[in-house]
Design a protein around this motif. Sequence first.
Motif, PDB file in Angstrom:
ATOM      1  N   SER A   1       0.823  -1.206   0.000  1.00  0.00           N
ATOM      2  CA  SER A   1       0.000   0.000   0.000  1.00  0.00           C
ATOM      3  C   SER A   1       0.858   1.258   0.000  1.00  0.00           C
ATOM      4  N   ARG A   2       0.512   2.178  -0.892  1.00  0.00           N
ATOM      5  CA  ARG A   2       1.172   3.489  -0.949  1.00  0.00           C
ATOM      6  C   ARG A   2       0.191   4.610  -0.612  1.00  0.00           C
ATOM      7  N   THR A   3      -0.903   4.283   0.063  1.00  0.00           N
ATOM      8  CA  THR A   3      -1.911   5.277   0.389  1.00  0.00           C
ATOM      9  C   THR A   3      -1.334   6.418   1.221  1.00  0.00           C
ATOM     10  N   ALA A   4      -0.404   6.124   2.125  1.00  0.00           N
ATOM     11  CA  ALA A   4       0.206   7.167   2.960  1.00  0.00           C
ATOM     12  C   ALA A   4       1.130   8.076   2.162  1.00  0.00           C
ATOM     13  N   THR A   5       1.533   7.649   0.971  1.00  0.00           N
ATOM     14  CA  THR A   5       2.328   8.467   0.039  1.00  0.00           C
ATOM     15  C   THR A   5       3.577   9.033   0.693  1.00  0.00           C
ATOM     16  N   GLY A   6       4.302   8.171   1.393  1.00  0.00           N
ATOM     17  CA  GLY A   6       5.587   8.552   1.963  1.00  0.00           C
ATOM     18  C   GLY A   6       5.527   9.071   3.376  1.00  0.00           C
ATOM     19  N   LEU A   7       4.342   9.372   3.909  1.00  0.00           N
ATOM     20  CA  LEU A   7       4.253   9.901   5.270  1.00  0.00           C
ATOM     21  C   LEU A   7       4.435   8.816   6.323  1.00  0.00           C
ATOM     22  N   THR A   8       4.411   7.542   5.888  1.00  0.00           N
ATOM     23  CA  THR A   8       4.831   6.403   6.712  1.00  0.00           C
ATOM     24  C   THR A   8       5.548   5.436   5.782  1.00  0.00           C
ATOM     25  N   VAL A   9       6.105   4.387   6.360  1.00  0.00           N
ATOM     26  CA  VAL A   9       6.616   3.299   5.531  1.00  0.00           C
ATOM     27  C   VAL A   9       5.422   2.711   4.782  1.00  0.00           C
ATOM     28  N   PRO A  10       5.625   2.055   3.633  1.00  0.00           N
ATOM     29  CA  PRO A  10       4.498   1.441   2.920  1.00  0.00           C
ATOM     30  C   PRO A  10       3.748   0.451   3.811  1.00  0.00           C
ATOM     31  N   ARG A  11       2.467   0.709   4.018  1.00  0.00           N
ATOM     32  CA  ARG A  11       1.625  -0.161   4.847  1.00  0.00           C
ATOM     33  C   ARG A  11       0.188   0.274   4.683  1.00  0.00           C
ATOM     34  N   PHE A  12      -0.751  -0.617   5.036  1.00  0.00           N
ATOM     35  CA  PHE A  12      -2.154  -0.247   4.990  1.00  0.00           C
ATOM     36  C   PHE A  12      -2.371   1.032   5.808  1.00  0.00           C
ATOM     37  N   THR A  13      -3.084   1.974   5.202  1.00  0.00           N
ATOM     38  CA  THR A  13      -3.378   3.254   5.847  1.00  0.00           C
ATOM     39  C   THR A  13      -4.820   3.616   5.549  1.00  0.00           C
ATOM     40  N   ASP A  14      -5.540   4.050   6.556  1.00  0.00           N
ATOM     41  CA  ASP A  14      -6.929   4.422   6.323  1.00  0.00           C
ATOM     42  C   ASP A  14      -7.005   5.587   5.354  1.00  0.00           C
ATOM     43  N   SER A  15      -7.924   5.507   4.399  1.00  0.00           N
ATOM     44  CA  SER A  15      -8.019   6.508   3.331  1.00  0.00           C
ATOM     45  C   SER A  15      -8.388   7.889   3.855  1.00  0.00           C
ATOM     46  N   ALA A  16      -9.276   7.970   4.849  1.00  0.00           N
ATOM     47  CA  ALA A  16      -9.674   9.267   5.394  1.00  0.00           C
ATOM     48  C   ALA A  16      -8.507   9.921   6.122  1.00  0.00           C
ATOM     49  N   LEU A  17      -7.747   9.127   6.852  1.00  0.00           N
ATOM     50  CA  LEU A  17      -6.583   9.663   7.559  1.00  0.00           C
ATOM     51  C   LEU A  17      -5.533  10.143   6.556  1.00  0.00           C
ATOM     52  N   ALA A  18      -5.337   9.371   5.492  1.00  0.00           N
ATOM     53  CA  ALA A  18      -4.375   9.773   4.462  1.00  0.00           C
ATOM     54  C   ALA A  18      -4.834  11.033   3.731  1.00  0.00           C
ATOM     55  N   TRP A  19      -6.138  11.149   3.465  1.00  0.00           N
ATOM     56  CA  TRP A  19      -6.676  12.344   2.809  1.00  0.00           C
ATOM     57  C   TRP A  19      -6.320  13.591   3.623  1.00  0.00           C
ATOM     58  N   CYS A  20      -6.568  13.551   4.929  1.00  0.00           N
ATOM     59  CA  CYS A  20      -6.216  14.684   5.783  1.00  0.00           C
ATOM     60  C   CYS A  20      -4.701  14.882   5.829  1.00  0.00           C
ATOM     61  N   GLY A  21      -3.945  13.779   5.877  1.00  0.00           N
ATOM     62  CA  GLY A  21      -2.490  13.888   5.922  1.00  0.00           C
ATOM     63  C   GLY A  21      -1.918  14.603   4.721  1.00  0.00           C
ATOM     64  N   LEU A  22      -2.432  14.302   3.535  1.00  0.00           N
ATOM     65  CA  LEU A  22      -1.905  14.939   2.326  1.00  0.00           C
ATOM     66  C   LEU A  22      -2.315  16.406   2.251  1.00  0.00           C
ATOM     67  N   TRP A  23      -3.455  16.768   2.836  1.00  0.00           N
ATOM     68  CA  TRP A  23      -3.807  18.182   2.936  1.00  0.00           C
ATOM     69  C   TRP A  23      -2.945  18.898   3.967  1.00  0.00           C
ATOM     70  N   GLY A  24      -2.329  18.130   4.852  1.00  0.00           N
ATOM     71  CA  GLY A  24      -1.400  18.720   5.805  1.00  0.00           C
ATOM     72  C   GLY A  24      -0.171  19.325   5.143  1.00  0.00           C
TER      73      GLY A  24
END
Length: 350
Positions: free
Chosen positions: A221-244
Amino acid sequence: MELAGEYTSALTTFAGLGAALILERSGARRVRLGWTNTTSPRLKLTAEGEDDATIAAMIQQHAKDRAMHASWLHADLEGDPWAGANAVFSPRIKSAAAKSGKGAPTPSSAEIAARWQTLQKARYEGIDQELASPGHDADLELIGALGEPAYWRIASNGPRPDEGASRWEMKTRNRGEDFVGNRLRGLARIVAKREPATVLGGLTGRTLVDEAYAKNRSDESRTATGLTVPRFTDSALAWCGLWGIASFPVIHRFDRPSVTAGAFPVGRFMPAKLVLPVLTGAYSLGRWRAMLLSEQLARCAEAGVGEETTARAWLVSHGAEALIAFQVNVSDNPNAPERYLGEGTAMPLR
């Protein structure tokens, strides 16, 4: 609302900053963000008159609005060499100096210049549209913080357009993919389709649903897009993270790579680390941003907290308990190097 994750995960802080931005620009009052002073600190997000359910509903609506085709997320570059395959507002895309296709002739200097002008025209038109749209302040902040392809950067070994991009835009460029078209756009659709209760579960960590990689292994999984190591990441949390990313502005320089807030050493194209503050209590987004951009944080990040007593005292007086350093890891893939942040290491300030 207490967000999922620990202070040793950069995604948690980015998600808090992104959610605070979404709430503020959606009209919420007295939005506050900070770590709890507990044995296991959690990042707490509050807004006057809003409970967890209404906060989640505002974030879901934000994604729903950006999933609409008229959103800037859906603007693509139609001319050569992009041919609709790259988003207008992605900071890392195919260079204007690239050939239009296999076997195509190398473009002339005049053709390259005309292509960059096409890109700039598309960006300006898109920004004008956002400026004319009430409630789109957050979009403009993210667009600005992502940076842009550096058409002005020509080195001895050729053009270096990626040097104008945020260092925290870490989408891999394999197969010509880009950040806006191949990550933000998909996440907007995913979060828009959720019920607010499911968004809430993902933000707080009660559930973890990674829709884009549901049929893959966790480490794919690359949902976190570099903000963590590659791993399953909740999509809503990642959405907010990328807006960060909007809280980490880019400063362009003519003769060197652009500078991205939080990246150290300052101005290095491939930074060694990200440094974030740990603010304990309840602070405005403005306070968080002032800390991220402060000379005092930069001095402590570069020289070490033990060497910078005056800077350390300033950080403490403004609410910081510690700084967290995250190593920037880079894969050995020469064609599409992947960057991602490791687990954070705390540097106490007291």
